[in-house]
Design a protein around this motif. Structure first.
Motif, PDB file in Angstrom:
ATOM      1  N   ALA A  18      46.315 -17.869  31.242  1.00 12.31           N
ATOM      2  CA  ALA A  18      45.928 -18.673  30.071  1.00 12.31           C
ATOM      3  C   ALA A  18      44.479 -19.121  30.196  1.00 12.31           C
ATOM      4  O   ALA A  18      43.713 -19.076  29.222  1.00 12.31           O
ATOM      5  CB  ALA A  18      46.859 -19.882  29.928  1.00 12.31           C
ATOM      6  N   ILE A  21      42.131 -16.332  29.281  1.00 16.98           N
ATOM      7  CA  ILE A  21      42.095 -16.115  27.829  1.00 16.98           C
ATOM      8  C   ILE A  21      41.237 -17.186  27.154  1.00 16.98           C
ATOM      9  O   ILE A  21      40.436 -16.890  26.263  1.00 16.98           O
ATOM     10  CB  ILE A  21      43.524 -16.066  27.245  1.00 16.98           C
ATOM     11  CG1 ILE A  21      44.250 -14.829  27.787  1.00 16.98           C
ATOM     12  CG2 ILE A  21      43.488 -16.051  25.720  1.00 16.98           C
ATOM     13  CD1 ILE A  21      45.735 -14.799  27.487  1.00 16.98           C
ATOM     14  N   ILE A  34      41.264 -23.099  20.667  1.00 16.23           N
ATOM     15  CA  ILE A  34      42.271 -22.155  21.137  1.00 16.23           C
ATOM     16  C   ILE A  34      43.400 -22.890  21.847  1.00 16.23           C
ATOM     17  O   ILE A  34      43.174 -23.877  22.550  1.00 16.23           O
ATOM     18  CB  ILE A  34      41.650 -21.078  22.058  1.00 16.23           C
ATOM     19  CG1 ILE A  34      42.698 -20.039  22.470  1.00 16.23           C
ATOM     20  CG2 ILE A  34      40.965 -21.690  23.251  1.00 16.23           C
ATOM     21  CD1 ILE A  34      42.135 -18.761  23.014  1.00 16.23           C
ATOM     22  N   VAL A  36      46.851 -21.677  24.116  1.00 10.25           N
ATOM     23  CA  VAL A  36      47.495 -20.514  24.733  1.00 10.25           C
ATOM     24  C   VAL A  36      48.685 -20.979  25.560  1.00 10.25           C
ATOM     25  O   VAL A  36      48.584 -21.929  26.333  1.00 10.25           O
ATOM     26  CB  VAL A  36      46.510 -19.758  25.660  1.00 10.25           C
ATOM     27  CG1 VAL A  36      47.181 -18.538  26.265  1.00 10.25           C
ATOM     28  CG2 VAL A  36      45.244 -19.370  24.938  1.00 10.25           C
ATOM     29  N   ILE A  47      52.659 -13.927  25.620  1.00 12.95           N
ATOM     30  CA  ILE A  47      51.523 -14.792  25.343  1.00 12.95           C
ATOM     31  C   ILE A  47      51.619 -15.260  23.902  1.00 12.95           C
ATOM     32  O   ILE A  47      51.697 -14.446  22.981  1.00 12.95           O
ATOM     33  CB  ILE A  47      50.189 -14.053  25.565  1.00 12.95           C
ATOM     34  CG1 ILE A  47      50.086 -13.599  27.029  1.00 12.95           C
ATOM     35  CG2 ILE A  47      49.019 -14.944  25.179  1.00 12.95           C
ATOM     36  CD1 ILE A  47      48.918 -12.701  27.310  1.00 12.95           C
ATOM     37  N   MET A  49      49.557 -17.529  21.218  1.00 16.22           N
ATOM     38  CA  MET A  49      48.194 -18.007  21.141  1.00 16.22           C
ATOM     39  C   MET A  49      47.787 -18.260  19.698  1.00 16.22           C
ATOM     40  O   MET A  49      48.196 -17.547  18.794  1.00 16.22           O
ATOM     41  CB  MET A  49      47.311 -16.935  21.779  1.00 16.22           C
ATOM     42  CG  MET A  49      45.874 -17.033  21.553  1.00 16.22           C
ATOM     43  SD  MET A  49      45.036 -15.767  22.526  1.00 16.22           S
ATOM     44  CE  MET A  49      44.820 -14.538  21.271  1.00 16.22           C
ATOM     45  N   SER A  51      44.006 -19.158  17.790  1.00 18.74           N
ATOM     46  CA  SER A  51      42.589 -19.254  18.104  1.00 18.74           C
ATOM     47  C   SER A  51      41.740 -19.183  16.835  1.00 18.74           C
ATOM     48  O   SER A  51      42.100 -18.511  15.873  1.00 18.74           O
ATOM     49  CB  SER A  51      42.195 -18.115  19.045  1.00 18.74           C
ATOM     50  OG  SER A  51      40.817 -18.122  19.295  1.00 18.74           O
TER      51      SER A  51
END
Length: 82
Positions: A18, A21, A34, A36, A47, A49, A51
């Motif tokens: 994480a 990312i 973001i 995550v 994952i 997420m 963003s």
């Protein structure tokens, strides 16, 4: 009270993935937003997420594979060190 787990514990590996990312997002845009969540278990990695920047899924996959391989190598080193 605090929790102490092995660095190869799936939760720790998930945190490092994480973090990688999040770093990718900040590299693209310094003020990116973001969130995550990485879930690891039963030989699977999920994952979730959200963003404000578009990230390359190929790079995310490469980052996940990199962390998993590094974790496997670290586990072998610790196994043979004991």
């Amino acid at each position: 009270m605090f929790e102490k787990v092995n660095p190869m514990h799936p939760d720790k590996v998930a945190d490092r993935i994480a973090g990688a990312i999040v770093d990718m997002a900040y590299t693209k845009e310094e003020t990116s937003k973001i969130a995550v969540e990485v879930l690891i278990g039963h030989r699977k990695c999920f994952i979730i997420m959200e963003s404000s920047v578009q990230l390359d899924t190929t790079k995310i996959t490469e980052a996940v594979e990199k962390w998993i391989e590094a974790t496997k190598k670290q586990a072998l080193v610790q196994h043979y060190a004991n």
